[in-house]
Write a protein that holds these residues in place. Sequence first.
Motif, PDB file in Angstrom:
ATOM      1  N   MET A  76       0.830  -1.206   0.000  1.00 12.83           N
ATOM      2  CA  MET A  76       0.000   0.000   0.000  1.00 12.83           C
ATOM      3  C   MET A  76       0.864   1.256   0.000  1.00 12.83           C
ATOM      4  O   MET A  76       0.556   2.240  -0.688  1.00 12.83           O
ATOM      5  CB  MET A  76      -0.933  -0.007   1.213  1.00 12.83           C
ATOM      6  N   ARG A  77       1.961   1.229   0.744  1.00 14.37           N
ATOM      7  CA  ARG A  77       2.883   2.371   0.724  1.00 14.37           C
ATOM      8  C   ARG A  77       3.532   2.524  -0.643  1.00 14.37           C
ATOM      9  O   ARG A  77       3.697   3.641  -1.147  1.00 14.37           O
ATOM     10  CB  ARG A  77       3.938   2.199   1.806  1.00 14.37           C
ATOM     11  N   ASN A  78       3.901   1.394  -1.247  1.00 16.14           N
ATOM     12  CA  ASN A  78       4.525   1.464  -2.570  1.00 16.14           C
ATOM     13  C   ASN A  78       3.573   2.007  -3.620  1.00 16.14           C
ATOM     14  O   ASN A  78       3.978   2.779  -4.499  1.00 16.14           O
ATOM     15  CB  ASN A  78       5.017   0.071  -2.985  1.00 16.14           C
ATOM     16  N   VAL A  79       2.311   1.601  -3.541  1.00 12.08           N
ATOM     17  CA  VAL A  79       1.365   2.051  -4.561  1.00 12.08           C
ATOM     18  C   VAL A  79       1.050   3.536  -4.397  1.00 12.08           C
ATOM     19  O   VAL A  79       0.713   4.210  -5.380  1.00 12.08           O
ATOM     20  CB  VAL A  79       0.087   1.194  -4.514  1.00 12.08           C
ATOM     21  N   LEU A  80       1.167   4.068  -3.186  1.00  9.64           N
ATOM     22  CA  LEU A  80       1.045   5.508  -3.017  1.00  9.64           C
ATOM     23  C   LEU A  80       2.168   6.236  -3.743  1.00  9.64           C
ATOM     24  O   LEU A  80       1.948   7.302  -4.342  1.00  9.64           O
ATOM     25  CB  LEU A  80       1.056   5.871  -1.529  1.00  9.64           C
ATOM     26  N   PHE A  81       3.356   5.657  -3.712  1.00  7.15           N
ATOM     27  CA  PHE A  81       4.473   6.235  -4.456  1.00  7.15           C
ATOM     28  C   PHE A  81       4.181   6.204  -5.949  1.00  7.15           C
ATOM     29  O   PHE A  81       4.418   7.196  -6.662  1.00  7.15           O
ATOM     30  CB  PHE A  81       5.756   5.462  -4.142  1.00  7.15           C
ATOM     31  N   PHE A  82       3.663   5.084  -6.443  1.00  9.11           N
ATOM     32  CA  PHE A  82       3.292   4.999  -7.858  1.00  9.11           C
ATOM     33  C   PHE A  82       2.223   6.025  -8.197  1.00  9.11           C
ATOM     34  O   PHE A  82       2.252   6.634  -9.274  1.00  9.11           O
ATOM     35  CB  PHE A  82       2.795   3.599  -8.188  1.00  9.11           C
ATOM     36  N   GLY A  83       1.262   6.213  -7.295  1.00  9.71           N
ATOM     37  CA  GLY A  83       0.209   7.176  -7.558  1.00  9.71           C
ATOM     38  C   GLY A  83       0.733   8.594  -7.660  1.00  9.71           C
ATOM     39  O   GLY A  83       0.347   9.344  -8.558  1.00  9.71           O
ATOM     40  N   VAL A  84       1.635   8.973  -6.749  1.00  6.78           N
ATOM     41  CA  VAL A  84       2.198  10.329  -6.784  1.00  6.78           C
ATOM     42  C   VAL A  84       3.033  10.528  -8.037  1.00  6.78           C
ATOM     43  O   VAL A  84       2.933  11.553  -8.729  1.00  6.78           O
ATOM     44  CB  VAL A  84       3.027  10.585  -5.516  1.00  6.78           C
ATOM     45  N   VAL A  85       3.882   9.544  -8.365  1.00  5.50           N
ATOM     46  CA  VAL A  85       4.731   9.655  -9.559  1.00  5.50           C
ATOM     47  C   VAL A  85       3.875   9.706 -10.821  1.00  5.50           C
ATOM     48  O   VAL A  85       4.120  10.519 -11.723  1.00  5.50           O
ATOM     49  CB  VAL A  85       5.728   8.488  -9.616  1.00  5.50           C
ATOM     50  N   GLY A  86       2.858   8.832 -10.908  1.00 13.07           N
ATOM     51  CA  GLY A  86       1.999   8.840 -12.080  1.00 13.07           C
ATOM     52  C   GLY A  86       1.219  10.127 -12.210  1.00 13.07           C
ATOM     53  O   GLY A  86       1.066  10.668 -13.316  1.00 13.07           O
ATOM     54  N   PHE A  87       0.729  10.647 -11.068  1.00  9.84           N
ATOM     55  CA  PHE A  87      -0.069  11.868 -11.090  1.00  9.84           C
ATOM     56  C   PHE A  87       0.781  13.083 -11.466  1.00  9.84           C
ATOM     57  O   PHE A  87       0.367  13.908 -12.291  1.00  9.84           O
ATOM     58  CB  PHE A  87      -0.710  12.081  -9.721  1.00  9.84           C
ATOM     59  N   VAL A  88       1.963  13.207 -10.882  1.00 10.13           N
ATOM     60  CA  VAL A  88       2.797  14.382 -11.105  1.00 10.13           C
ATOM     61  C   VAL A  88       3.647  14.228 -12.361  1.00 10.13           C
ATOM     62  O   VAL A  88       3.530  15.006 -13.326  1.00 10.13           O
ATOM     63  CB  VAL A  88       3.685  14.661  -9.879  1.00 10.13           C
ATOM     64  N   ALA A  89       4.518  13.202 -12.370  1.00  9.60           N
ATOM     65  CA  ALA A  89       5.443  13.042 -13.492  1.00  9.60           C
ATOM     66  C   ALA A  89       4.717  12.602 -14.763  1.00  9.60           C
ATOM     67  O   ALA A  89       5.016  13.092 -15.858  1.00  9.60           O
ATOM     68  CB  ALA A  89       6.523  12.024 -13.126  1.00  9.60           C
ATOM     69  N   GLY A  90       3.756  11.671 -14.626  1.00  5.97           N
ATOM     70  CA  GLY A  90       3.046  11.191 -15.811  1.00  5.97           C
ATOM     71  C   GLY A  90       2.241  12.279 -16.482  1.00  5.97           C
ATOM     72  O   GLY A  90       2.329  12.491 -17.695  1.00  5.97           O
ATOM     73  N   ASN A  91       1.441  12.999 -15.686  1.00  7.47           N
ATOM     74  CA  ASN A  91       0.651  14.088 -16.264  1.00  7.47           C
ATOM     75  C   ASN A  91       1.535  15.230 -16.742  1.00  7.47           C
ATOM     76  O   ASN A  91       1.244  15.864 -17.763  1.00  7.47           O
ATOM     77  CB  ASN A  91      -0.348  14.607 -15.236  1.00  7.47           C
ATOM     78  N   GLY A  92       2.622  15.515 -16.009  1.00  5.64           N
ATOM     79  CA  GLY A  92       3.529  16.575 -16.441  1.00  5.64           C
ATOM     80  C   GLY A  92       4.193  16.262 -17.764  1.00  5.64           C
ATOM     81  O   GLY A  92       4.292  17.123 -18.646  1.00  5.64           O
ATOM     82  N   ALA A  93       4.650  15.002 -17.913  1.00  3.16           N
ATOM     83  CA  ALA A  93       5.275  14.610 -19.174  1.00  3.16           C
ATOM     84  C   ALA A  93       4.277  14.636 -20.318  1.00  3.16           C
ATOM     85  O   ALA A  93       4.586  15.102 -21.433  1.00  3.16           O
ATOM     86  CB  ALA A  93       5.889  13.215 -19.034  1.00  3.16           C
ATOM     87  N   ALA A  94       3.050  14.146 -20.071  1.00  2.04           N
ATOM     88  CA  ALA A  94       2.029  14.141 -21.123  1.00  2.04           C
ATOM     89  C   ALA A  94       1.669  15.557 -21.548  1.00  2.04           C
ATOM     90  O   ALA A  94       1.551  15.852 -22.749  1.00  2.04           O
ATOM     91  CB  ALA A  94       0.783  13.395 -20.633  1.00  2.04           C
ATOM     92  N   LEU A  95       1.507  16.454 -20.581  1.00  8.20           N
ATOM     93  CA  LEU A  95       1.167  17.839 -20.913  1.00  8.20           C
ATOM     94  C   LEU A  95       2.326  18.535 -21.623  1.00  8.20           C
ATOM     95  O   LEU A  95       2.108  19.271 -22.596  1.00  8.20           O
ATOM     96  CB  LEU A  95       0.805  18.606 -19.643  1.00  8.20           C
ATOM     97  N   GLY A  96       3.550  18.297 -21.171  1.00  8.71           N
ATOM     98  CA  GLY A  96       4.698  18.912 -21.824  1.00  8.71           C
ATOM     99  C   GLY A  96       4.846  18.474 -23.267  1.00  8.71           C
ATOM    100  O   GLY A  96       5.098  19.298 -24.160  1.00  8.71           O
ATOM    101  N   MET A  97       4.680  17.190 -23.529  1.00  5.69           N
ATOM    102  CA  MET A  97       4.772  16.692 -24.900  1.00  5.69           C
ATOM    103  C   MET A  97       3.636  17.232 -25.752  1.00  5.69           C
ATOM    104  O   MET A  97       3.823  17.555 -26.925  1.00  5.69           O
ATOM    105  CB  MET A  97       4.776  15.167 -24.909  1.00  5.69           C
ATOM    106  N   ALA A  98       2.435  17.329 -25.172  1.00  8.74           N
ATOM    107  CA  ALA A  98       1.308  17.870 -25.934  1.00  8.74           C
ATOM    108  C   ALA A  98       1.548  19.328 -26.309  1.00  8.74           C
ATOM    109  O   ALA A  98       1.257  19.745 -27.437  1.00  8.74           O
ATOM    110  CB  ALA A  98       0.024  17.730 -25.116  1.00  8.74           C
TER     111      ALA A  98
END
Length: 300
Positions: A76-98
Amino acid sequence: MTAIPVRRPPRLPRTLIGWLFLAPAIALIGVFTITPFAQAILLSFQSWDGVSPDTPWVGLANYDFVASDPIFWASMRNVLFFGVVGFVAGNGAALGMALAVNSVTRGRTFFRTVFYLPGVLSVVVVGLLFSFILAPGSGVLNRLLGLVGLGTLQQNWLGEPAVALPVVAAVFVWFHWGFGFLLFLAGLQDVPQELYEAAELDGATRWSKFRYVTWPQLAPVTSIVSLLTLLAALQIFGTVQVLTNGGPGHHTMVPTLAIYNEAFVNWRYGSAAAMSVIFGGALVLLSVLQLAITRRRSRV
């Protein structure tokens, strides 16, 4: 002669018509989502090995077992890390590329295809690809580091606890950013050009145009992409299973993999159902919270 009035069939209320159109989707959700979840809740109070016809009632024993299970709570702690990384880095990378692709005039179709290409690949292909890239010693990444004089950074990327979780999260971001990229790009192309022209007449800088024009216009798309990316990150399974299978030492274990191992490796379906109920309830609460925040932002 007087004309005989033609009786028209009574019209159905508009609300009823809407429910009739929604009925097939509601039926599918009920059969494949609500019913299995209700069965999982029932099974979480029983003991079953997956083979025996007997499913004795054990009450809260499965939940007591899960409450004291360090592997599940570490996941559960690990998946919170995945959630934060996906939310911040994933959305940031997608928006930057767009933003980058939307600003070019030539080759937009090419870049759109290339950036979305990772999302077309299967989880197994992505896992095997990065297992080859990140292999210790002979991996592509370690060889490139050696060629550029950074041989001291060579390590077992998936075998060391300190770096395994961030590396798997980076692979997840690379694998999933294509979907958000397409939605952001579609949203950018729907922004009226008159707003940018008015901002330029007012002397707005590039950052001001993004802050006061682009970002508010992308608010609905951002809410959808954020919710989908966050749920995908929290439900990550295949990427972790292929790359590390939860190792080393459960440092990359996630709830979905823990539930899978509990049911199909340890043959404890009751405790696996209890894990799924806890994790599923957390996802539902998170989705409701995200939707509430989205509605509140849309009203402002």
